[in-house]
Design a protein around this motif. Structure first.
Motif, mmCIF file in Angstrom:
data_model
loop_
_atom_site.group_PDB
_atom_site.id
_atom_site.type_symbol
_atom_site.label_atom_id
_atom_site.label_comp_id
_atom_site.label_asym_id
_atom_site.label_seq_id
_atom_site.Cartn_x
_atom_site.Cartn_y
_atom_site.Cartn_z
ATOM 1 N N GLU A 281 -3.675 1.812 4.685
ATOM 2 C CA GLU A 281 -3.770 0.356 4.722
ATOM 3 C C GLU A 281 -4.499 -0.188 3.488
ATOM 4 O O GLU A 281 -4.287 -1.343 3.098
ATOM 5 C CB GLU A 281 -4.509 -0.097 5.990
ATOM 6 N N LYS A 284 -2.768 -2.180 0.592
ATOM 7 C CA LYS A 284 -2.519 -3.620 0.622
ATOM 8 C C LYS A 284 -3.463 -4.370 -0.321
ATOM 9 O O LYS A 284 -3.182 -5.501 -0.717
ATOM 10 C CB LYS A 284 -2.707 -4.158 2.049
ATOM 11 N N ALA A 406 0.096 -13.038 8.770
ATOM 12 C CA ALA A 406 1.445 -12.747 8.277
ATOM 13 C C ALA A 406 2.512 -13.226 9.259
ATOM 14 O O ALA A 406 3.653 -13.487 8.864
ATOM 15 C CB ALA A 406 1.601 -11.249 8.031
ATOM 16 N N TYR A 415 2.493 -8.674 5.105
ATOM 17 C CA TYR A 415 1.086 -8.630 5.492
ATOM 18 C C TYR A 415 0.343 -9.773 4.821
ATOM 19 O O TYR A 415 0.856 -10.393 3.886
ATOM 20 C CB TYR A 415 0.448 -7.289 5.112
ATOM 21 N N GLU A 419 -5.677 -11.574 6.861
ATOM 22 C CA GLU A 419 -5.233 -11.555 8.253
ATOM 23 C C GLU A 419 -6.398 -11.835 9.199
ATOM 24 O O GLU A 419 -7.450 -11.196 9.146
ATOM 25 C CB GLU A 419 -4.615 -10.197 8.594
#
Length: 463
Positions: A281, A284, A406, A415, A419
């Protein structure tokens, strides 16, 4: 002739905050004062709202090839997302291929935007080759409204140019009045650090940040400013990320040097910790310069407050996680560099800046709209609420609550870097040249309505 009256709002500019109505005729602001008669105008009620100049994002990468793929937003999806967030003008980057003319790149990027752009757009030119007729190319670009150029001190053998080329370009801008935007990192040193990390089997996303230390940024900022001083030209440092680099800009400005710099929401709100997220992750959050330790954040906010930093842009360059970021699954150097942010800039800076008491409401307008317009040759056409200016206006609801996700954003990427961030303050109605293009969460504009901005040389950086 279309006439619109924005009534009962509080007009906020970089200088003033006062109740006033705004009368718009044929895409431009005609009058700003309290008590304007509606006559036959279409009335927009802005009671309880802030009426501000539309946001200007001077650092975006739409439909950009990078690392064997292309950024996920094109000029249609990217500018539509920008509009939802209250941004009504962008300046994107055309890229000169090595061995080609800048004119070829300009024509290519015009084609990318034609029929797609939903808001007005300008173009910087990324310079990779100044051999042969390159200097004359720069002059031609200025005549075409490309009043700024970007040079890279990073990415050897791809985008990086040497110091002699940088100095030649700065010297040319001293004559033609354009502005050099500098990606300032010591690319040669960084490449050596990267090679050492890979040899040691360090391939995870976090090593993208650990191989690009803050001193590699600050050293390059120092060198860029020194070359600009020798050339007698201003310089603009893009996406400044660290306290170390900020110190170099502040020291130069304290000496009266025309050095300017931008930062981005990600450097103000995110840290290197994001790159250590499990299950890849962290990819990102791979962009350049990288995210820094948390202690850099308050220094950047202070820099914005005290005008050591002049602009907040996004460096919007989105790549989908599922099928683009994963290109670097086994090697962080193959992760496409970039992240999405064009839609959330005003929300984040308003909430974490104005609401948190870090910057004033007028300073918010200054760093997100007015100063970008001044520095990049668009003022007072853009970045202002005054008679004669384009009616690029955001009617801002200071009480609106919004959760960034997102699932609801309009960027074409799977994404969000932010978030779950909850913000208070959001665009309610957005006008571009007097036309309502966003209202109440609905897009009312159309692709292709955005116009190319022929920007003026010798803008605010020269004064």
């Amino acid at each position: 002739m279309a006439t619109t009256l924005i009534r009962n709002g509080t007009v906020v500019t970089a200088r003033d905050t006062a109740p006033a109505d705004v009368l718009i005729e044929d895409g431009r602001i005609r009058e700003v004062r309290p008590g304007i008669s509606a006559g036959e105008a279409t009335v927009i009620d802005a009671t309880g709202m802030c009426v501000m100049p539309g946001g200007i994002d001077v650092h975006t990468h739409l439909d950009m090839p990078f690392g064997g793929t292309t950024s996920a937003d094109d000029f249609e999806t990217g500018t539509r997302a920008a509009a939802f967030g209250g941004t009504t003008s962008i300046v994107d980057f055309a890229i000169q291929g090595r061995g080609t003319r800048m004119r070829d790149a300009l024509d290519t990027w015009w084609r990318k935007a034609e029929g797609r752009a939903c808001v007005d757009y300008g173009l910087h030119m990324i310079v990779t080759d100044l051999a042969h007729s390159g200097m004359e190319d720069m002059d031609e670009m200025v005549c075409e409204g490309v009043a700024s150029f970007k040079l890279f001190m990073a990415y050897p053998n791809v985008l990086m140019v040497d110091d002699a080329t940088i100095f030649k370009a700065l010297s040319r801008t001293a004559r033609n009045g354009s502005l050099i935007c500098m990606h300032a990192e010591n690319g040669s040193v960084i490449d050596a650090i990267i090679a050492r990390a890979l040899a040691e089997g360090k391939t995870a996303p976090v090593y993208h940040a650990l191989t690009r230390p803050p001193r590699a940024e600050s050293e390059a900022v120092h060198r860029a400013i020194a070359m600009a001083e020798i050339a007698g030209a201003p310089v603009y440092i893009v996406h400044l990320s660290s306290e170390d680099a900020l110190n170099e800009v502040r020291e130069a400005r304290d000496r009266g040097v025309p050095a300017f710099a931008e930062t981005c929401p990600q450097y103000l709100l995110l840290s290197i910790d994001e790159l250590e997220r499990p299950n890849f992750e962290g990819a990102k959050y791979v962009f350049t310069p990288p995210l820094r330790p948390k202690e850099h954040q308050p220094r950047l906010w202070e820099g914005l407050k005290h005008d050591h930093l002049q602009v907040v842009s996004t460096d919007h360059c989105p790549f989908c996680f599922a099928d683009q970021k994963t290109l670097g699954k086994d090697d962080f150097t193959k992760i496409p560099n970039g992240g999405p942010g064009i839609e959330n800039r005003l929300q984040l800076i308003y909430h974490h800046g104005v609401n948190a008491g870090k910057i004033s409401l007028n300073r918010f307008v200054e760093i997100t709209s007015t100063t970008p317009a001044r520095l990049f040759g668009m003022y007072p056409q853009k970045g202002e609420i005054a008679p004669g200016s384009d009616a690029d206006i955001v009617i801002w609801d200071p009480q609106a609550r919004h959760t960034i996700s997102a699932a609801t954003h309009h960027m074409r990427v799977d994404y969000s870097m932010f978030e779950g961030f909850e913000v208070v303050g959001n665009a309610r109605t957005v006008l571009s040249r007097g036309e309502v293009i966003v209202d109440g969460g609905k897009f009312l504009g159309k692709p292709g309505r955005g116009q190319y901005l022929r920007r003026q040389a010798r803008g605010g950086a020269w004064r």
